[in-house]
Every structure is written in C-alpha cells, then in structure tokens.
Motif scaffolding. Structure first.
Motif, PDB file in Angstrom:
ATOM      1  N   PRO A 156       0.666  -1.200   0.144  1.00 12.76           N
ATOM      2  CA  PRO A 156      -0.085  -0.146   0.438  1.00 12.76           C
ATOM      3  C   PRO A 156       0.481   1.521   0.104  1.00 12.76           C
ATOM      4  O   PRO A 156       0.106   2.042  -0.306  1.00 12.76           O
ATOM      5  CB  PRO A 156      -0.565  -0.388   1.609  1.00 12.76           C
ATOM      6  N   ILE A 157       2.257   1.298   0.982  1.00 17.86           N
ATOM      7  CA  ILE A 157       2.393   2.789   0.794  1.00 17.86           C
ATOM      8  C   ILE A 157       3.965   2.881  -0.898  1.00 17.86           C
ATOM      9  O   ILE A 157       2.938   4.052  -1.102  1.00 17.86           O
ATOM     10  CB  ILE A 157       4.509   2.008   1.570  1.00 17.86           C
ATOM     11  N   LEU A 158       3.743   1.929  -1.165  1.00 18.53           N
ATOM     12  CA  LEU A 158       4.368   2.076  -2.896  1.00 18.53           C
ATOM     13  C   LEU A 158       3.167   2.393  -3.612  1.00 18.53           C
ATOM     14  O   LEU A 158       3.342   3.407  -4.360  1.00 18.53           O
ATOM     15  CB  LEU A 158       4.907   0.726  -3.381  1.00 18.53           C
ATOM     16  N   LEU A 159       2.047   1.559  -3.929  1.00 13.67           N
ATOM     17  CA  LEU A 159       0.981   2.039  -4.381  1.00 13.67           C
ATOM     18  C   LEU A 159       0.480   3.958  -4.113  1.00 13.67           C
ATOM     19  O   LEU A 159       0.596   4.310  -5.146  1.00 13.67           O
ATOM     20  CB  LEU A 159      -0.058   1.390  -3.940  1.00 13.67           C
ATOM     21  N   ILE A 160       0.481   4.168  -3.013  1.00 13.12           N
ATOM     22  CA  ILE A 160      -0.067   5.634  -2.712  1.00 13.12           C
ATOM     23  C   ILE A 160       0.670   6.079  -3.121  1.00 13.12           C
ATOM     24  O   ILE A 160       1.048   7.466  -3.810  1.00 13.12           O
ATOM     25  CB  ILE A 160      -0.557   5.980  -1.153  1.00 13.12           C
ATOM     26  N   SER A 161       2.596   5.887  -3.055  1.00 11.82           N
ATOM     27  CA  SER A 161       3.595   7.015  -3.321  1.00 11.82           C
ATOM     28  C   SER A 161       3.357   6.771  -4.851  1.00 11.82           C
ATOM     29  O   SER A 161       3.897   8.327  -4.900  1.00 11.82           O
ATOM     30  CB  SER A 161       4.790   6.483  -2.837  1.00 11.82           C
ATOM     31  N   GLN A 162       2.311   6.018  -5.502  1.00 10.74           N
ATOM     32  CA  GLN A 162       3.085   6.421  -6.757  1.00 10.74           C
ATOM     33  C   GLN A 162       1.924   6.916  -7.991  1.00 10.74           C
ATOM     34  O   GLN A 162       2.090   7.629  -8.138  1.00 10.74           O
ATOM     35  CB  GLN A 162       3.008   4.667  -7.651  1.00 10.74           C
ATOM     36  N   ILE A 163       0.906   6.493  -6.835  1.00  6.65           N
ATOM     37  CA  ILE A 163      -0.461   7.984  -7.461  1.00  6.65           C
ATOM     38  C   ILE A 163      -0.340   9.000  -6.883  1.00  6.65           C
ATOM     39  O   ILE A 163      -0.443   9.694  -7.963  1.00  6.65           O
ATOM     40  CB  ILE A 163      -1.885   7.246  -6.732  1.00  6.65           C
ATOM     41  N   ILE A 164       0.114   9.406  -5.806  1.00  8.66           N
ATOM     42  CA  ILE A 164       0.729  10.780  -5.361  1.00  8.66           C
ATOM     43  C   ILE A 164       2.190  11.467  -6.137  1.00  8.66           C
ATOM     44  O   ILE A 164       1.305  12.235  -6.628  1.00  8.66           O
ATOM     45  CB  ILE A 164       1.309  11.216  -4.235  1.00  8.66           C
ATOM     46  N   SER A 165       2.786  10.617  -6.607  1.00 14.14           N
ATOM     47  CA  SER A 165       3.409  11.315  -7.307  1.00 14.14           C
ATOM     48  C   SER A 165       3.457  11.136  -9.417  1.00 14.14           C
ATOM     49  O   SER A 165       3.686  12.058  -9.564  1.00 14.14           O
ATOM     50  CB  SER A 165       5.419   9.536  -7.826  1.00 14.14           C
ATOM     51  N   MET A 166       2.012  10.742  -9.731  1.00 12.07           N
ATOM     52  CA  MET A 166       1.948  10.420 -11.114  1.00 12.07           C
ATOM     53  C   MET A 166       1.213  11.977 -10.711  1.00 12.07           C
ATOM     54  O   MET A 166       1.273  12.697 -11.974  1.00 12.07           O
ATOM     55  CB  MET A 166       0.696   9.432 -11.236  1.00 12.07           C
ATOM     56  N   GLN A 167       0.368  12.146  -9.836  1.00 14.97           N
ATOM     57  CA  GLN A 167      -0.609  13.220 -10.164  1.00 14.97           C
ATOM     58  C   GLN A 167       0.024  14.546  -9.624  1.00 14.97           C
ATOM     59  O   GLN A 167      -0.612  15.588  -9.741  1.00 14.97           O
ATOM     60  CB  GLN A 167      -1.641  13.233  -8.695  1.00 14.97           C
ATOM     61  N   THR A 168       1.216  14.179  -9.326  1.00 12.64           N
ATOM     62  CA  THR A 168       2.605  16.021  -8.970  1.00 12.64           C
ATOM     63  C   THR A 168       3.365  15.788 -10.174  1.00 12.64           C
ATOM     64  O   THR A 168       2.891  16.897 -10.625  1.00 12.64           O
ATOM     65  CB  THR A 168       3.066  15.190  -7.647  1.00 12.64           C
ATOM     66  N   LEU A 169       3.440  15.271 -11.007  1.00 12.46           N
ATOM     67  CA  LEU A 169       3.835  15.302 -12.393  1.00 12.46           C
ATOM     68  C   LEU A 169       3.700  15.819 -13.240  1.00 12.46           C
ATOM     69  O   LEU A 169       3.407  16.400 -14.158  1.00 12.46           O
ATOM     70  CB  LEU A 169       4.698  13.559 -12.488  1.00 12.46           C
ATOM     71  N   HIS A 170       2.096  15.225 -13.238  1.00 10.15           N
ATOM     72  CA  HIS A 170       0.975  15.650 -14.457  1.00 10.15           C
ATOM     73  C   HIS A 170       0.773  16.945 -14.045  1.00 10.15           C
ATOM     74  O   HIS A 170       0.546  18.031 -15.217  1.00 10.15           O
ATOM     75  CB  HIS A 170      -0.128  14.936 -14.287  1.00 10.15           C
ATOM     76  N   TYR A 171       0.745  17.353 -12.500  1.00 13.07           N
ATOM     77  CA  TYR A 171       0.309  18.732 -12.281  1.00 13.07           C
ATOM     78  C   TYR A 171       1.563  19.947 -12.744  1.00 13.07           C
ATOM     79  O   TYR A 171       1.569  20.907 -13.294  1.00 13.07           O
ATOM     80  CB  TYR A 171      -0.657  19.768 -11.019  1.00 13.07           C
ATOM     81  N   LEU A 172       3.009  19.489 -12.591  1.00 11.21           N
ATOM     82  CA  LEU A 172       3.597  20.242 -12.537  1.00 11.21           C
ATOM     83  C   LEU A 172       4.142  19.960 -14.180  1.00 11.21           C
ATOM     84  O   LEU A 172       4.878  21.187 -14.686  1.00 11.21           O
ATOM     85  CB  LEU A 172       5.386  18.812 -11.818  1.00 11.21           C
ATOM     86  N   THR A 173       3.707  19.322 -15.097  1.00  9.89           N
ATOM     87  CA  THR A 173       3.806  19.680 -16.095  1.00  9.89           C
ATOM     88  C   THR A 173       2.918  20.555 -17.000  1.00  9.89           C
ATOM     89  O   THR A 173       3.482  21.366 -17.594  1.00  9.89           O
ATOM     90  CB  THR A 173       3.645  17.932 -16.958  1.00  9.89           C
ATOM     91  N   LEU A 174       1.470  20.785 -16.557  1.00  6.44           N
ATOM     92  CA  LEU A 174       0.780  20.941 -16.896  1.00  6.44           C
ATOM     93  C   LEU A 174       0.633  22.621 -16.879  1.00  6.44           C
ATOM     94  O   LEU A 174       0.749  23.494 -16.759  1.00  6.44           O
ATOM     95  CB  LEU A 174      -0.724  21.189 -16.410  1.00  6.44           C
ATOM     96  N   SER A 175       2.093  23.027 -15.173  1.00  5.14           N
ATOM     97  CA  SER A 175       2.089  24.234 -14.859  1.00  5.14           C
ATOM     98  C   SER A 175       3.509  25.265 -15.978  1.00  5.14           C
ATOM     99  O   SER A 175       3.788  25.414 -15.485  1.00  5.14           O
ATOM    100  CB  SER A 175       2.634  24.409 -13.209  1.00  5.14           C
ATOM    101  N   ILE A 176       4.119  23.947 -16.214  1.00  2.24           N
ATOM    102  CA  ILE A 176       4.914  24.048 -17.447  1.00  2.24           C
ATOM    103  C   ILE A 176       4.631  24.622 -17.763  1.00  2.24           C
ATOM    104  O   ILE A 176       4.857  26.008 -18.872  1.00  2.24           O
ATOM    105  CB  ILE A 176       6.097  23.652 -17.724  1.00  2.24           C
ATOM    106  N   LEU A 177       3.741  24.255 -18.855  1.00  2.00           N
ATOM    107  CA  LEU A 177       2.833  24.433 -20.230  1.00  2.00           C
ATOM    108  C   LEU A 177       2.521  25.835 -20.497  1.00  2.00           C
ATOM    109  O   LEU A 177       2.072  26.417 -21.227  1.00  2.00           O
ATOM    110  CB  LEU A 177       2.185  22.895 -20.842  1.00  2.00           C
ATOM    111  N   ILE A 178       1.277  25.428 -18.951  1.00  2.00           N
ATOM    112  CA  ILE A 178       0.017  26.148 -19.178  1.00  2.00           C
ATOM    113  C   ILE A 178       0.561  27.663 -19.820  1.00  2.00           C
ATOM    114  O   ILE A 178       0.189  28.425 -20.366  1.00  2.00           O
ATOM    115  CB  ILE A 178      -0.876  26.005 -18.743  1.00  2.00           C
TER     116      ILE A 178
END
Length: 218
Positions: free
Chosen positions: A14-36
């Motif tokens: 569960p720790i790995l699962l939660i960390s992967q979900i948070i990492s994906m969400q963070t990287l997604h928003y970080l990418t949008l914050s660079i592009l938009i």
C-alpha cells in the motif's frame, strides 16, 4: 497455499501504491504548470486573463471552467442575466466588478480553453513517460491513468464547487485517457518482451569439437 498467500502479500504494497499515485498526480500537475502559463501568455487575450487571475493562476489547472471557456464569476440572484455579474473572483479575491470602464465586462476569451486543452494533450505524452518509468507493468497502466483522471475530477469539482458540465471538458479528459493508456501500454509491453528475450551468444566451433572428443573418450 501458504506460498501463494505470501506471494500475494508481497505484491500488495500500500505504501508503494499510494506513493505512485501521488507521484503521478504531482508530475502531471507539474507538467501542466510548466506548459500552461507561457502558452496562455502568448496566445490568450491579456485583458481577459487579468480578471481570471492571470496566466499563472492555479485555477487554469484546477478549475474545469477555465478549460471550458466559461466565466468564473458570481452572480446576484433576482437580476437579469447580464446584470447579475457583479464581480470576477480568483482565489477568494475580487478582481473586477460591474460595467465600469476598465473593469470586467462579462466577455471571456475562447482561446483560453483551447490553449489549456492543447496543454493537456501535450502533457499526455509526458504522462506516458511517467507511467512507463514509475508503473512499468502493462496491466497497471489503465488503473493508474484512470485514477489520475478520477482524482482530477474530484479536485476540480471541489475547487470550482461545481460538477463539470462542459462537453468539451469531458471530451478532452476522455481523449487524454485514451492516448495515455493505449500508448503507455504498448510501450510497456514492448519493453517487457524485449527484456524477456534472452539471446545466447554464438558458440565457437572449436568448443564443439573439443566437447565431441570428450564424449568419444568417455
């Protein structure tokens, strides 16, 4: 039976699962914050952006109405449609009001929604890379991609205090999901097939002759 239960427990982290979900969400928003922000600064109408909090406003990522090209305003009940707009708000601060000169007049820039939607499509290719690096297994790609999309729907509903009702917004979300899942799964499958194929080096003929002589002696 015990071995299979141990294997299933080992695969469930569960720790790995939660960390992967948070990492994906963070990287997604970080990418949008660079592009938009830079794309909005170049292609969107500057005057309309001012009353939406500017190109760097977090609402450009979190508010579904920005992608839909709808005004993020509050209206007074009991008034006509155009008289109901008494202010443009962003982050709890009133940025403009009424019909006075130099104030927001109710017009929204349609280019803003197209720029944000285009940024989402570009970000999908970055998300494909993140999925291939962080998730790796093809059978998990669909789960994590849909989890990211669902989490964004929850966050944007909470941020805007309204459920997304724009057909354009839903089309972009579905298009992003389809592109991300299909391409990421294909890349992960190809990588697993390449890693699973073990090609042995060619054997030397001299070694074969020596092995044959040893067998004859025996």
């Amino acid at each position: 039976m015990v071995a299979s239960s141990r294997a299933s427990n080992a695969s469930w982290d569960p720790i790995l699962l939660i960390s992967q979900i948070i990492s994906m969400q963070t990287l997604h928003y970080l990418t949008l914050s660079i592009l938009i922000p830079p794309l909005l600064s170049i292609f969107a109408e500057a005057g309309a952006l001012i009353f939406e909090g500017g190109a760097t406003n977090v609402g450009m990522i979190m508010d579904w109405r920005e992608m839909a090209g709808r005004p993020t305003v509050r209206g007074m009940q009991g008034e006509d449609r155009w008289d109901a707009y008494y202010g443009a708000w962003s982050g709890g601060k009133q940025l403009g009001s009424g019909w006075e000169e130099g104030r927001w007049d109710g017009w929204t820039d349609p280019m803003r929604g197209w720029v944000i939607a285009f940024s989402w499509m570009i970000a999908s290719f970055a998300d494909i890379y993140y999925l291939c690096i962080l998730i790796r297994r093809p059978r998990f790609i669909l789960d994590f991609a849909l989890t990211l999309a669902f989490s964004h729907l929850v966050l944007t509903t909470y941020y805007s205090a309204s459920i997304p009702t724009s057909l354009f917004f839903w089309l972009i979300i579905f298009a992003w999901s389809a592109i991300t899942v299909i391409i990421a799964e294909q890349l992960c499958v190809k990588r697993e097939m390449a890693e699973g194929l073990v090609i042995s080096p060619p054997r030397d003929e001299g070694d074969d002759l020596e092995m044959g002589e040893l067998l004859r002696r025996d």
